[in-house]
Design a protein around this motif. Structure first.
Motif, PDB file in Angstrom:
ATOM      1  N   PRO A 140      -8.264  18.213   3.939  1.00 27.49           N
ATOM      2  CA  PRO A 140      -7.864  17.340   2.822  1.00 27.49           C
ATOM      3  C   PRO A 140      -7.487  15.928   3.254  1.00 27.49           C
ATOM      4  O   PRO A 140      -7.455  15.023   2.432  1.00 27.49           O
ATOM      5  N   GLN A 141      -7.193  15.726   4.533  1.00 26.23           N
ATOM      6  CA  GLN A 141      -6.836  14.399   5.017  1.00 26.23           C
ATOM      7  C   GLN A 141      -8.054  13.569   5.399  1.00 26.23           C
ATOM      8  O   GLN A 141      -7.924  12.357   5.670  1.00 26.23           O
ATOM      9  N   ALA A 142      -9.242  14.162   5.428  1.00 27.05           N
ATOM     10  CA  ALA A 142     -10.454  13.474   5.896  1.00 27.05           C
ATOM     11  C   ALA A 142     -11.076  12.678   4.755  1.00 27.05           C
ATOM     12  O   ALA A 142     -12.125  13.014   4.221  1.00 27.05           O
ATOM     13  N   ALA A 143     -10.419  11.587   4.388  1.00 28.51           N
ATOM     14  CA  ALA A 143     -10.863  10.764   3.267  1.00 28.51           C
ATOM     15  C   ALA A 143     -11.874   9.717   3.719  1.00 28.51           C
ATOM     16  O   ALA A 143     -12.009   9.420   4.908  1.00 28.51           O
ATOM     17  N   LYS A 144     -12.563   9.126   2.742  1.00 26.52           N
ATOM     18  CA  LYS A 144     -13.499   8.044   3.049  1.00 26.52           C
ATOM     19  C   LYS A 144     -12.779   6.821   3.594  1.00 26.52           C
ATOM     20  O   LYS A 144     -13.298   6.104   4.451  1.00 26.52           O
ATOM     21  N   THR A 145     -11.595   6.543   3.082  1.00 28.40           N
ATOM     22  CA  THR A 145     -10.826   5.406   3.575  1.00 28.40           C
ATOM     23  C   THR A 145     -10.153   5.798   4.879  1.00 28.40           C
ATOM     24  O   THR A 145      -9.368   6.755   4.908  1.00 28.40           O
ATOM     25  N   PRO A 146     -10.418   5.099   5.975  1.00 33.20           N
ATOM     26  CA  PRO A 146      -9.831   5.469   7.255  1.00 33.20           C
ATOM     27  C   PRO A 146      -8.305   5.487   7.200  1.00 33.20           C
ATOM     28  O   PRO A 146      -7.673   4.656   6.536  1.00 33.20           O
ATOM     29  N   ALA A 147      -7.719   6.419   7.914  1.00 35.20           N
ATOM     30  CA  ALA A 147      -6.261   6.590   7.884  1.00 35.20           C
ATOM     31  C   ALA A 147      -5.539   5.342   8.351  1.00 35.20           C
ATOM     32  O   ALA A 147      -4.471   4.996   7.829  1.00 35.20           O
ATOM     33  N   GLU A 148      -6.117   4.609   9.334  1.00 36.64           N
ATOM     34  CA  GLU A 148      -5.429   3.426   9.836  1.00 36.64           C
ATOM     35  C   GLU A 148      -5.429   2.296   8.801  1.00 36.64           C
ATOM     36  O   GLU A 148      -4.518   1.464   8.774  1.00 36.64           O
ATOM     37  N   VAL A 149      -6.433   2.267   7.937  1.00 33.19           N
ATOM     38  CA  VAL A 149      -6.437   1.281   6.857  1.00 33.19           C
ATOM     39  C   VAL A 149      -5.308   1.589   5.880  1.00 33.19           C
ATOM     40  O   VAL A 149      -4.559   0.692   5.463  1.00 33.19           O
ATOM     41  N   VAL A 150      -5.175   2.859   5.518  1.00 32.99           N
ATOM     42  CA  VAL A 150      -4.100   3.268   4.614  1.00 32.99           C
ATOM     43  C   VAL A 150      -2.742   2.969   5.235  1.00 32.99           C
ATOM     44  O   VAL A 150      -1.851   2.403   4.595  1.00 32.99           O
ATOM     45  N   ALA A 151      -2.569   3.353   6.491  1.00 28.65           N
ATOM     46  CA  ALA A 151      -1.266   3.219   7.137  1.00 28.65           C
ATOM     47  C   ALA A 151      -0.853   1.754   7.274  1.00 28.65           C
ATOM     48  O   ALA A 151       0.299   1.388   6.988  1.00 28.65           O
ATOM     49  N   THR A 152      -1.762   0.900   7.694  1.00 25.64           N
ATOM     50  CA  THR A 152      -1.424  -0.509   7.862  1.00 25.64           C
ATOM     51  C   THR A 152      -1.169  -1.178   6.519  1.00 25.64           C
ATOM     52  O   THR A 152      -0.280  -2.035   6.387  1.00 25.64           O
ATOM     53  N   ALA A 153      -1.922  -0.774   5.505  1.00 22.50           N
ATOM     54  CA  ALA A 153      -1.682  -1.320   4.163  1.00 22.50           C
ATOM     55  C   ALA A 153      -0.281  -0.965   3.681  1.00 22.50           C
ATOM     56  O   ALA A 153       0.444  -1.810   3.138  1.00 22.50           O
ATOM     57  N   TYR A 154       0.132   0.281   3.877  1.00 23.11           N
ATOM     58  CA  TYR A 154       1.472   0.677   3.458  1.00 23.11           C
ATOM     59  C   TYR A 154       2.551   0.008   4.301  1.00 23.11           C
ATOM     60  O   TYR A 154       3.644  -0.282   3.806  1.00 23.11           O
ATOM     61  N   PHE A 155       2.268  -0.241   5.572  1.00 16.91           N
ATOM     62  CA  PHE A 155       3.205  -0.972   6.421  1.00 16.91           C
ATOM     63  C   PHE A 155       3.485  -2.346   5.812  1.00 16.91           C
ATOM     64  O   PHE A 155       4.637  -2.764   5.650  1.00 16.91           O
ATOM     65  N   ALA A 156       2.444  -3.044   5.433  1.00 12.12           N
ATOM     66  CA  ALA A 156       2.611  -4.362   4.818  1.00 12.12           C
ATOM     67  C   ALA A 156       3.367  -4.255   3.497  1.00 12.12           C
ATOM     68  O   ALA A 156       4.263  -5.069   3.196  1.00 12.12           O
ATOM     69  N   HIS A 157       3.015  -3.266   2.711  1.00 15.46           N
ATOM     70  CA  HIS A 157       3.639  -3.100   1.392  1.00 15.46           C
ATOM     71  C   HIS A 157       5.129  -2.818   1.525  1.00 15.46           C
ATOM     72  O   HIS A 157       5.963  -3.451   0.847  1.00 15.46           O
ATOM     73  N   SER A 158       5.496  -1.885   2.397  1.00 14.98           N
ATOM     74  CA  SER A 158       6.906  -1.538   2.545  1.00 14.98           C
ATOM     75  C   SER A 158       7.712  -2.691   3.132  1.00 14.98           C
ATOM     76  O   SER A 158       8.855  -2.933   2.729  1.00 14.98           O
ATOM     77  N   ALA A 159       7.133  -3.411   4.078  1.00 15.33           N
ATOM     78  CA  ALA A 159       7.838  -4.575   4.624  1.00 15.33           C
ATOM     79  C   ALA A 159       8.103  -5.595   3.525  1.00 15.33           C
ATOM     80  O   ALA A 159       9.185  -6.203   3.454  1.00 15.33           O
ATOM     81  N   SER A 160       7.122  -5.799   2.650  1.00 16.20           N
ATOM     82  CA  SER A 160       7.291  -6.723   1.535  1.00 16.20           C
ATOM     83  C   SER A 160       8.381  -6.248   0.582  1.00 16.20           C
ATOM     84  O   SER A 160       9.182  -7.049   0.082  1.00 16.20           O
ATOM     85  N   LEU A 161       8.451  -4.935   0.320  1.00 17.39           N
ATOM     86  CA  LEU A 161       9.479  -4.414  -0.586  1.00 17.39           C
ATOM     87  C   LEU A 161      10.873  -4.589   0.012  1.00 17.39           C
ATOM     88  O   LEU A 161      11.830  -4.887  -0.715  1.00 17.39           O
ATOM     89  N   VAL A 162      10.996  -4.401   1.305  1.00 16.55           N
ATOM     90  CA  VAL A 162      12.300  -4.615   1.934  1.00 16.55           C
ATOM     91  C   VAL A 162      12.709  -6.081   1.807  1.00 16.55           C
ATOM     92  O   VAL A 162      13.870  -6.406   1.533  1.00 16.55           O
ATOM     93  N   ALA A 163      11.751  -6.980   1.989  1.00 17.61           N
ATOM     94  CA  ALA A 163      12.049  -8.407   1.826  1.00 17.61           C
ATOM     95  C   ALA A 163      12.503  -8.709   0.403  1.00 17.61           C
ATOM     96  O   ALA A 163      13.474  -9.464   0.187  1.00 17.61           O
TER      97      ALA A 163
END
Length: 942
Positions: free
Chosen positions: A590-613
């Motif tokens: 179920p984790q083998a998605a078309k969108t690479p995991a590192e794309v998802v992870a880095t996108a969320y890293f940016a998003h969460s950093a922005s929310l903390v700001a």
């Protein structure tokens, strides 16, 4: 001058923090909110007065302030002490030039507030458990504890403060105390254990009395998780009870659990009480062979009053159909996949055993129990005999629509059975309807999915051997949760446990409370609940307090990811759930998605950093705002450099990749954003407008399309009925949201992948879009202090309406297409304003409180335009275009016409129409006709 009285203005009684149950609160200085009802257009509060009264109704003090604040207003009186009971009421006046003589509303009714035991020293009771040894590796009979006592006079008031290691129900003189279910609920027990406060005045009498309580395993000692772990918090159940009785003459009499010989324990009639496997009750058994009790050590400092709603029975359903299965069993259909248990009224011989087996769906007429995995979900009742008897399990719950009953004495009577619906008792605040009944059913499926899975913690599913607080599910669903129910107290309480369960290095769990080896795993989109859920609560309820309480947790999580990512700011190592359950993922992965995991992870890293700001900015933390803004910018740059082409193509080239990039502001240039949105729309069209996202892309994709020039594509994605799509389960009779897009296969068989649930709310996150975009009711400022009225009709819908009880009162937006006109109506609550954005209406002024209506030309939506550079696969998303294509192909290249229109053709060959014409024997004639007919089709459908 005498001010003019306010016309038809009234104030509802104040509410306290985010709770409706104000007996036994844990705040010394609780914040107050109130809602004003008025017929005065544009009404704005200018002044308020709060008045405090004692338990006898005598005025203690009052405070008046010039302010327009009415939500989560700071407590203006002296801090409360333990057990203190006070009343508070409010009156308001509108903004007025005559400040010396405000035109007051009438006083609201009084809200009574009573604190619980606020200090550890308030407790004289101690935890006690039955004085016998039990094998915690298996189910045991539930123990009953009792304490008789005498009262030598009438009672003025009485309070019971109680909790348990396990779950409990208590009685006084044979009457059940309170209406809570599975108290004290589930928290990180070793760090926070909630206690309950009950008013038991009416249950006591002069003379002999008896207190009893039954203990069951619950989450504390019962098995949890698919690994089958037991006694994860402790091996011994225990009760803590402190009954404080104030006699009519003022004397105080206390009955408290201790090991002084006054308490007794014996096994009761509940022979087994398992959350997963069910309850077995032998009504012939009466507690006897009484033992003593022994004290159990426990840190009393972790006791806390509840800050969210308790679990209760909220509704009852009757069977809608009774069938006989192919194996000859009686099966009840309740017409709705629900969470709860059955109540029976039956008359039969002593020793007769009735067996109830529960399941969500049927397979070939029999209960489909495979999705339950190892959960038995079976209740058994052994009759006492001699008279009609009524029974309902007390210490279990099941996820089910169908129940198989065996052993019923005589002819089965469906009127003797009711299903009790059980969940955290939140208040419903959101309602949606449209001209499409399938969309309406989708909305209600999300409502029922939330009801079933918001059972003290936000669980993933209610039926199988799991039922855990997966952080990824609630991270994506929290905005929808706030649209449907008042979720502030529920989610705020759960966030406390999330912060408590974080590791010292800041890693946020993937499951809260942590009860499995997987729970400690930090993963993108799951652990980001640490930032997303607090920010969602701030946005929807305007509560800065939740940001202040969670800020340390939020930044600790982002700091942890920064360590994992390292100086290149790319989170590309370690296990990730990724875009979980992408419909294209291979079976068993179920984790083998078309969108690479590192794309998802880095996108969320940016998003969460922005929310903390952003949270730091709200809290006035300038240094932290600067720090995390810079971090978010660095991660965005790293994302762009590593995963995005100069034109906006993203690695993975998948629906979720583009949705994340667009909605998390990861594409800096307008041209990049346009290209990415166009590519996302093309992917959706190429997929026949079927969904291609998993858990993380699903809540974002409609916004990513609609906000970037592809509203109609978003609608066609929403309204698609083929598998996979949101409406496919609805067409299959679903009454809740499924875990998988194809939990039930198109051939009518249950998906046998080993992880299949028919009540799993995550994919219902699209409902938030129904409110904000389809109906057009959105918040423009935190807490709906300012609304945004911006409906976006489309998809052939002719009507939509959303109603939401905001912190300031009910708001609504409704629109209807009448011929060539679009009629929009909206209700704006008092003390708020709204911006108005109606496409094609030009600039519209803001509006204040009251009812408003606009009539404008109905939007003209162009049909999908196809050119010779369109892909053949795109045509599958437009039935008329497909007919044009097929008609032309049958005349110019009939031998391949049928093949190229099939979905499976994409796997081997996808061509543009121009490329196809280059291959066809009469290619130029084919292209000329297609170009002419597609142009005419588009013009005719504007």
């Amino acid at each position: 001058m005498t001010p003019t009285p306010q016309p038809n203005t009234a104030v509802q009684p104040p509410t306290v923090e985010n709770v409706r149950d104000t007996l036994g609160i844990g705040w010394r200085e609780p914040r107050l909110s109130w809602i004003t009802r008025t017929t005065a257009d544009g009404w704005r509060q200018g002044i308020y007065e709060l008045e405090l009264v004692n338990s006898a109704g005598k005025r203690l003090s009052s405070v008046a302030r010039e302010s327009d604040e009415s939500v989560l207003v700071s407590w203006p009186f002296a801090a409360l002490e333990s057990r203190e009971r006070v009343g508070v009421r409010v009156r308001v006046a509108a903004r007025s030039a005559d400040r010396a003589h405000p035109a007051w509303s009438a006083w609201s009714d009084v809200t009574w507030v009573e604190t619980g035991l606020l200090d550890e020293s308030d407790w004289t009771a101690r935890f006690v458990s039955p004085d016998w040894d039990e094998d915690a590796s298996k189910d045991n009979p539930c123990a009953v504890l009792r304490r008789p006592f005498e009262l030598d006079g009438p009672v003025r008031t009485a309070r019971l403060y109680a909790t348990a290691l396990g779950v409990y129900e208590a009685e006084l003189n044979g009457a059940r105390i309170g209406d809570q279910v599975l108290a004290p609920g589930w928290t990180a027990y070793d760090q926070r254990l909630r206690y309950q406060t009950y008013d038991v005045t009416e249950l006591l009498h002069e003379g002999a009395n008896e207190f009893t309580a039954t203990l069951a395993d619950g989450w504390y000692r019962g098995r949890l998780g698919w690994e089958g772990g037991r006694a994860l918090y402790g091996e011994r159940l225990a009760l803590l009870a402190q009954l404080e009785i104030v006699m009519a003459d003022g004397r105080v009499f206390t009955v408290a659990t201790d090991a002084d010989g006054t308490w007794q324990a014996a096994p009761g009639p509940a022979l087994r009480a398992s959350l997963y496997d069910g309850e077995t009750h032998d009504a012939r058994i009466r507690p006897e062979n009484w033992h003593g009790v022994r004290a159990e050590p426990f840190d009393m400092a972790v006791l806390a009053a509840p800050t969210g709603p308790p679990v209760r029975r909220t509704e009852e359903l009757s069977p809608v159909a009774i069938t006989t299965s192919p194996s000859g069993k009686t099966v009840m259909d309740f017409g709705q996949n629900l969470v709860g248990r059955l109540r029976l009224t039956v008359d039969g011989a002593a020793g007769q055993e009735i067996v109830l087996r529960h399941a969500e769906v049927l397979q070939d007429g029999e209960l489909a129990v495979e999705p339950l995995r190892t959960a038995e979900a079976t209740d058994r009742y052994i009759l006492r005999g001699g008279a009609p008897e009524t029974w309902e399990p007390r210490f279990t719950f099941h996820g089910f629509r169908y129940v198989e009953v065996t052993g019923w004495p005589g002819e089965f009577d469906p009127d003797a059975v009711r299903a009790a619906v059980i969940h955290s008792d939140m208040e419903r605040v959101g309602f949606f309807e449209s001209s499409d009944e399938l969309v309406n059913r989708l909305h209600e499926n999300a409502v029922w999915g939330m009801r079933g899975n918001f059972l003290d913690v936000p669980t993933d599913c209610p039926q199988r051997d799991e039922r855990l607080g997966w952080t990824g599910d609630i991270q994506v669903f929290s905005p929808t949760a706030c649209q449907l129910y008042d979720s502030a107290g529920f989610l705020g309480s759960w966030l406390v446990d999330l912060a408590l369960e974080q590791r010292a290095d800041g890693a946020a769990p993937s499951i809260v409370p942590k009860v499995t080896p997987f729970a400690d795993l930090a993963a993108a989109g799951w652990s980001d609940a640490a930032t997303v859920v607090p920010w969602t609560l701030y946005q929807r309820y305007g509560d800065k307090g939740v940001l202040a309480a969670q800020f340390a947790s939020m930044r600790a999580w982002v700091d942890h990811v920064a360590e994992l990512a390292g100086p290149d700011r790319l989170w590309n190592t370690g296990f990730q759930f990724g875009d979980w359950l992408d419909p294209s993922a291979p079976a068993g992965q179920p984790q083998a998605a078309k969108t690479p995991a590192e794309v998802v992870a880095t996108a969320y890293f940016a998003h969460s950093a922005s929310l903390v700001a952003q949270a730091a900015a709200v809290l006035g933390l300038e240094d932290e705002e600067r720090q995390y803004s810079q971090l978010a910018a660095a991660v965005r740059t790293a994302f762009q450099d590593e995963y995005v082409t100069s034109k906006g193509r993203i690695i993975g080239d998948a629906q979720t990749a583009y949705s994340l990039a667009l909605q998390f502001a990861l594409l800096p240039g307008a041209e990049q954003r346009r290209h990415a949105a166009d590519r996302l729309a093309a992917l959706v069209r190429n997929n026949g407008h079927r969904i291609g996202t998993g858990f993380l892309g699903t809540p974002l994709i409609c916004d990513a399309l609609a906000e970037n020039g592809h509203l109609e594509t978003a609608y066609r994605l929403l309204l698609e009925r083929g598998c996979p799509s949101w409406l496919y389960p609805v067409t299959q009779g679903a009454t809740t949201i499924w875990e998988r897009w194809d939990s039930m296969r198109p051939d009518g068989t249950v998906n046998r992948d080993g992880m299949t649930s028919f009540n799993h709310y995550a994919l219902g996150a699209v409902v938030d879009w129904l409110y904000r975009t389809v109906a057009g009711l959105d918040c423009a400022e935190p807490g709906y202090r300012r609304l945004r009225i911006a409906p976006r009709p489309g998809g052939g819908l002719t009507y939509a309406k959303a109603v939401l009880r905001t912190p300031y009162g009910p708001a609504s937006v409704a629109w209807r297409i009448n011929g060539d006109e679009l009629v929009v109506e909206a209700d704006v609550p008092p003390n708020t304003t709204a911006s108005v954005d109606l496409l094609g209406a030009g600039s519209l002024p803001d509006v204040g409180a009251g009812h408003h209506a606009w009539t404008i030309p109905a939007p003209k939506v162009a049909a999908a335009r196809f050119t010779l550079d369109s892909w053949v696969s795109e045509l599958r998303g437009d039935q008329r275009a497909l007919e044009i294509f097929k008609d032309a192909m049958l005349r110019y290249w009939p031998e391949v016409a049928e093949h190229l229109e099939r979905p499976e053709a994409d796997a081997g060959m996808d061509l543009t129409l121009r490329q196809l014409g280059d291959l066809a024997p009469r290619g130029q004639e084919l292209l000329a006709e297609l170009e002419h007919r597609f142009l005419g089709y588009a013009d005719d459908n504007v």
